[in-house]
Write a protein that holds these residues in place. Structure first.
Motif: not given
Length: 293
Positions: A242-243, A247-249, A252-255
């Motif tokens: 987040f710092s 965005l793409e990471t 991936r985390h949410l998925a």
């Protein structure tokens, strides 16, 4: 061994011999305080704590609290919902000292809960340590250098601050009406941090690691974060996805988190991610993604 100063230190009765009560009994005794009485729901529990002290101590079951010997200071270390009842019972305890002070150790309640005692001429207040005491054996070291919230009437404040100083702690005061918010902040930083750690262990278990291995892996990470927070504001201490605004990471985390067994982790990731982005004051696109989850 008690030092010369112990001759002038007040006598203390402790009501509640759980982890904090036992720790206070041991810590105060080691600094020259005379522990006059110990009270527990069952006398055997108080007796167990008394055996750890190198002095004669009155042991009393909670139902017999009215039989307590007089003392200069009564420390009430019972659970919050029992404090009012203890205060009512203590009004029947004789006092032979010029100043009798009652201090409870709740973080969420103010001295107001001891109103029956203050109406009877007692000085009332509270002292609450910002320390995690998981057991009495390590409690003394946890209290060393800890910050304590102290509030109450003027005499209670003075007595409370003296006790904190003698325990090698540091005291601060807040408005009585702010104690619930103060305590919620403490829960957020400590108790909730433990819960968050448990969620992280759960996530690594999904990766095939044992909880013990996961714990050993994550602890150094937490320790490095705490060291950073010791010298930096949270906005400067924040690192990672987040710092940087990855965005793409985040996608991936949410998925990866969209599994039934990780529902809590997904919700926490979303809420805390939004807070992290608030710290950065950047990356509005990621904020929108989190809001849409």
């Amino acid at each position: 061994m008690p030092d010369e100063k112990s001759k002038n230190r007040p006598t203390v009765s402790i009501i509640g011999t759980g982890r904090l009560g036992t720790t206070l009994a041991l810590s105060l005794a080691s600094r020259g305080y005379h522990i006059r009485s110990l009270v527990a729901r069952r006398a055997n529990s108080a007796r167990k704590t008394a055996t750890l002290l190198e002095e004669d101590v009155q042991v009393v079951a909670a139902k017999d609290v009215r039989s307590l010997n007089p003392a200069d200071v009564f420390l009430i270390t019972v659970p919050d919902d029992q404090i009012a009842n203890v205060a009512a019972e203590l009004t029947h305890v004789g006092t032979r000292s010029k100043v009798t002070t009652a201090l409870h150790t709740s973080g969420a309640l103010s001295a107001d809960v001891l109103a029956p005692l203050s109406k009877n001429g007692w000085h009332t207040g509270s002292i609450h340590p910002l320390a995690s005491i998981s057991d009495a054996s390590s409690g003394e070291s946890a209290l060393r250098g800890a910050f304590w919230s102290v509030e109450g009437d003027n005499v209670a404040l003075r007595v409370g601050k003296t006790i904190v100083r003698d325990l090698n702690g540091k005291s601060f005061s807040i408005r009585s009406e702010d104690k619930p918010l103060y305590h919620a902040a403490a829960v957020m930083a400590s108790g909730n941090a433990v819960a968050l750690f448990d969620v992280a262990l759960e996530m690594l278990a999904e990766c095939g690691l044992t909880r013990d291995t996961a714990r050993r892996i994550l602890l150094p990470l937490i320790e490095s974060t705490v060291r950073s927070l010791a010298t930096k504001d949270p906005a400067q201490a924040l690192t990672g996805t987040f710092s940087r605004g990855d965005l793409e990471t985040v996608k991936r985390h949410l998925a990866a988190l969209k599994r039934d067994q990780l529902a809590d982790a997904l919700e926490l990731y979303r809420i805390l991610g939004k807070r992290s982005l608030k710290l950065t004051k950047k990356h509005p696109q990621i904020t929108q993604i989190l809001k849409s989850v």
